[in-house]
Write an enzyme that holds these catalytic residues in place. Structure first.
Site, mmCIF file in Angstrom:
data_model
loop_
_atom_site.group_PDB
_atom_site.id
_atom_site.type_symbol
_atom_site.label_atom_id
_atom_site.label_comp_id
_atom_site.label_asym_id
_atom_site.label_seq_id
_atom_site.Cartn_x
_atom_site.Cartn_y
_atom_site.Cartn_z
ATOM 1 N N HIS A 1 20.675 -27.651 57.056
ATOM 2 C CA HIS A 1 20.517 -26.970 56.044
ATOM 3 C C HIS A 1 20.102 -27.911 55.148
ATOM 4 O O HIS A 1 21.204 -27.984 54.291
ATOM 5 C CB HIS A 1 20.693 -25.713 55.103
ATOM 6 C CG HIS A 1 19.627 -24.974 54.573
ATOM 7 N ND1 HIS A 1 20.478 -23.393 53.882
ATOM 8 C CD2 HIS A 1 18.945 -25.191 53.552
ATOM 9 C CE1 HIS A 1 19.971 -23.284 53.280
ATOM 10 N NE2 HIS A 1 18.512 -24.395 52.296
ATOM 11 N N ARG B 1 13.766 -19.051 54.591
ATOM 12 C CA ARG B 1 15.301 -18.894 55.460
ATOM 13 C C ARG B 1 14.808 -18.306 57.097
ATOM 14 O O ARG B 1 13.954 -17.601 57.521
ATOM 15 C CB ARG B 1 15.002 -17.184 54.394
ATOM 16 C CG ARG B 1 15.643 -16.948 52.986
ATOM 17 C CD ARG B 1 17.411 -18.006 53.187
ATOM 18 N NE ARG B 1 17.257 -19.055 51.939
ATOM 19 C CZ ARG B 1 17.604 -19.603 50.999
ATOM 20 N NH1 ARG B 1 17.266 -20.454 51.605
ATOM 21 N NH2 ARG B 1 17.961 -19.948 50.365
ATOM 22 N N GLN C 1 24.362 -19.717 58.749
ATOM 23 C CA GLN C 1 24.911 -20.917 59.023
ATOM 24 C C GLN C 1 25.713 -20.926 58.236
ATOM 25 O O GLN C 1 26.799 -19.736 58.267
ATOM 26 C CB GLN C 1 24.117 -21.377 57.719
ATOM 27 C CG GLN C 1 22.478 -20.993 58.154
ATOM 28 C CD GLN C 1 21.191 -21.674 56.775
ATOM 29 O OE1 GLN C 1 20.503 -22.004 56.526
ATOM 30 N NE2 GLN C 1 22.109 -22.440 55.845
ATOM 31 N N ASN D 1 14.950 -27.511 42.862
ATOM 32 C CA ASN D 1 15.263 -28.579 45.244
ATOM 33 C C ASN D 1 13.462 -28.265 45.225
ATOM 34 O O ASN D 1 13.285 -28.394 46.141
ATOM 35 C CB ASN D 1 16.486 -27.831 45.309
ATOM 36 C CG ASN D 1 16.377 -26.858 45.314
ATOM 37 O OD1 ASN D 1 15.253 -25.732 44.937
ATOM 38 N ND2 ASN D 1 17.278 -26.273 46.023
HETATM 39 P P1 NAI Z 1 8.594 -18.696 43.948
HETATM 40 O O1 NAI Z 1 9.586 -17.388 43.316
HETATM 41 O O2 NAI Z 1 8.659 -20.086 43.029
HETATM 42 O O3 NAI Z 1 7.683 -18.442 45.496
HETATM 43 C C1 NAI Z 1 7.852 -17.700 46.101
HETATM 44 C C2 NAI Z 1 6.591 -17.275 46.252
HETATM 45 O O4 NAI Z 1 6.431 -16.565 47.730
HETATM 46 C C3 NAI Z 1 6.103 -16.326 45.485
HETATM 47 O O5 NAI Z 1 4.381 -16.289 44.407
HETATM 48 C C4 NAI Z 1 6.252 -14.918 45.766
HETATM 49 O O6 NAI Z 1 5.047 -14.004 45.133
HETATM 50 C C5 NAI Z 1 5.614 -15.247 47.217
HETATM 51 N N1 NAI Z 1 6.016 -13.889 47.980
HETATM 52 C C6 NAI Z 1 7.182 -13.012 48.397
HETATM 53 N N2 NAI Z 1 7.250 -12.514 49.173
HETATM 54 C C7 NAI Z 1 6.229 -12.100 49.996
HETATM 55 C C8 NAI Z 1 5.207 -12.030 51.057
HETATM 56 N N3 NAI Z 1 6.464 -10.893 51.422
HETATM 57 N N4 NAI Z 1 4.606 -12.114 51.604
HETATM 58 C C9 NAI Z 1 3.915 -13.416 50.882
HETATM 59 N N5 NAI Z 1 3.831 -13.997 49.528
HETATM 60 C C10 NAI Z 1 5.421 -13.946 49.771
HETATM 61 O O7 NAI Z 1 9.867 -19.172 44.725
HETATM 62 P P2 NAI Z 1 10.161 -20.851 45.715
HETATM 63 O O8 NAI Z 1 11.163 -21.997 44.699
HETATM 64 O O9 NAI Z 1 9.246 -21.275 46.146
HETATM 65 O O10 NAI Z 1 11.129 -21.285 46.464
HETATM 66 C C11 NAI Z 1 11.094 -19.858 47.796
HETATM 67 C C12 NAI Z 1 11.352 -19.575 48.885
HETATM 68 O O11 NAI Z 1 11.912 -21.066 49.691
HETATM 69 C C13 NAI Z 1 12.728 -19.422 48.038
HETATM 70 O O12 NAI Z 1 13.605 -17.899 47.993
HETATM 71 C C14 NAI Z 1 14.369 -19.764 49.168
HETATM 72 O O13 NAI Z 1 14.352 -19.018 50.248
HETATM 73 C C15 NAI Z 1 13.562 -21.141 49.818
HETATM 74 N N6 NAI Z 1 14.394 -22.390 49.419
HETATM 75 C C16 NAI Z 1 14.637 -23.145 50.725
HETATM 76 C C17 NAI Z 1 15.435 -24.118 49.934
HETATM 77 C C18 NAI Z 1 16.006 -25.278 51.293
HETATM 78 O O14 NAI Z 1 17.063 -25.955 50.658
HETATM 79 N N7 NAI Z 1 15.736 -25.143 52.140
HETATM 80 C C19 NAI Z 1 15.396 -24.616 48.568
HETATM 81 C C20 NAI Z 1 14.931 -23.883 47.778
HETATM 82 C C21 NAI Z 1 14.303 -22.755 48.396
#
Ligand code: NAI
Length: 354
Positions: free
Chosen positions: A308, A255, A284, A116
């Site tokens: 959400h 989040r 939530q 997503n």
């Molecule tokens: P991803 O794993 O592709 O990218 C996350 C990035 O955050 C990575 O580049 C990682 O190195 C970086 N990261 C991790 N810890 C960090 C920190 N302390 N400081 C800075 N950067 C940091 O994940 P993706 O697919 O981009 O998703 C990110 C988050 O979005 C998910 O973990 C989820 O919590 C949230 N999400 C929310 C949705 C919604 O419906 N609102 C749906 C899908 C994801």
């Protein structure tokens, strides 16, 4: 094998719209397939005392939850879940599972990586535009029957020429920057452990900033696109908010618990933040009196909160339901899982836990 899925009640909407796959009614579209393979499927809501979640987790082998209506799998529940071997997140973001406890109990945690990310990236761009252009108060004025352009124009800006920064430049954060390129912002900044390859940086005109205070102090708009883990919980707190550019906009679809809820509400009230938008909450469903439901900036706007749903468009639901089925098929057949889907492998961890 008992497969327990924590889903949300879709009621009439789910009956009328079968593509609402993440509901108790539509069962991710996998109940008949599971039954044909001799497995027991329990689709349950998580609410209420002695919920079905607590009742069935004690002997389920597989737990499926969506992040939109998460069943919080605490260490205490994991200790009661004697048969549990696999947790599948139907979506992206597995922070509703105590990942350290999952490692200790040799429970695998998988998610449908990428399912997503476009849906969320589009939502982020929408949130940025609605805040910067002061769209919501302008629309509310129209519904009220009023027409006072100056009242809304006094807090409306162009995105062109602004500095945009993403905390996390992974799948979603990068796609947000890609989608912002045509807006001719002044700069695209990112704060992430991982540096993007130079050609990827150049493609979205991104510059990495290593210090978070330095990063936020340069941004007109900050968007949060990192997972929730021990290193990001409460990251955006009173101290960090005081380092933001006065009157900055903050968008968080990652989040809720990455931000301190009270500190954000206070920063919006004082005008330190001009706006806050997103769809994720520290609990939530959010309680009726959650400060983020009604918080406003000094001019009475700046709130772009929704439930959400950014990552659960009907298009996204089709993808994460199919991805959940693929993970289960691999599990039943003893095949290797897609490496990108593994959050906790058998007895090993991935990037979330650091
Ligand atoms: P991803 O794993 O592709 O990218 C996350 C990035 O955050 C990575 O580049 C990682 O190195 C970086 N990261 C991790 N810890 C960090 C920190 N302390 N400081 C800075 N950067 C940091 O994940 P993706 O697919 O981009 O998703 C990110 C988050 O979005 C998910 O973990 C989820 O919590 C949230 N999400 C929310 C949705 C919604 O419906 N609102 C749906 C899908 C994801």
């Amino acid at each position: 094998m008992k497969v327990l899925a924590i889903l949300y009640n879709g009621f009439n909407a789910a009956v009328k719209e079968p593509r609402l796959l993440g509901t108790v009614e539509n069962k991710l579209g996998i109940d008949k397939w599971l039954a044909s393979r001799g497995h027991e499927f329990i689709g349950a809501d998580k609410e209420g005392p002695n919920s079905d979640f607590e009742k069935h987790i004690v002997d389920a082998e597989v737990l499926i939850t969506t992040p939109f209506h998460p069943g919080y799998l605490t260490r205490e529940l994991i200790e009661k879940a004697k048969n549990l071997k696999l947790c599948v997140t139907a979506g992206v973001g597995s922070d509703h599972v105590d990942l350290n406890a999952a490692v200790d109990h040799k429970i695998q945690v998988l998610e449908v990586t990428g399912s997503n990310v476009v849906s969320v990236a589009e939502h982020v761009v929408m949130n940025i535009l609605t805040l910067v252009r002061n769209f919501i108060p302008a629309h509310e004025m129209i519904e009220r029957g009023d027409w006072q352009v100056s009242d809304v124009a006094r807090n409306a800006f162009d995105l062109e020429g602004k500095v945009i920064g993403t905390i996390g430049a992974g799948r979603i954060g990068y796609r947000v920057l890609e989608r912002l390129v045509p807006f001719d912002c002044k700069e695209h900044l990112y704060y992430d452990y991982a540096k993007l390859p130079v050609e990827r940086e150049q493609a979205v005109k991104a510059r990495k900033i290593d210090d978070i205070e330095d990063f936020v102090s340069q941004c007109d708009v900050v968007t949060v696109n990192a997972p929730l883990h021990e290193g990001t919980r409460g990251l955006i707190n009173e101290k960090l908010l005081s380092k933001f550019k006065p009157g900055a906009w903050l968008v968080n679809t990652a989040r809720g618990a990455i931000c301190d809820a009270d500190a954000v509400a206070a920063a919006l009230k004082s005008g330190q933040l001009r706006g806050y938008a997103g769809d994720v909450w520290n609990v939530q469903p959010a309680p009726k009196d959650h400060p983020w439901r009604t918080m406003k900036n000094p001019l009475g706007g700046g709130n772009g909160m929704t439930p959400h749903y950014s990552g659960t468009t009907l298009d996204a639901q089709a993808r994460y339901a199919a991805g959940t089925k693929a993970i289960l098929e691999n599990y039943f057949e003893g095949r290797e899982q897609e490496p990108a889907d593994i959050i906790v492998g058998v007895g090993e961890t991935r990037s979330y836990i650091k």
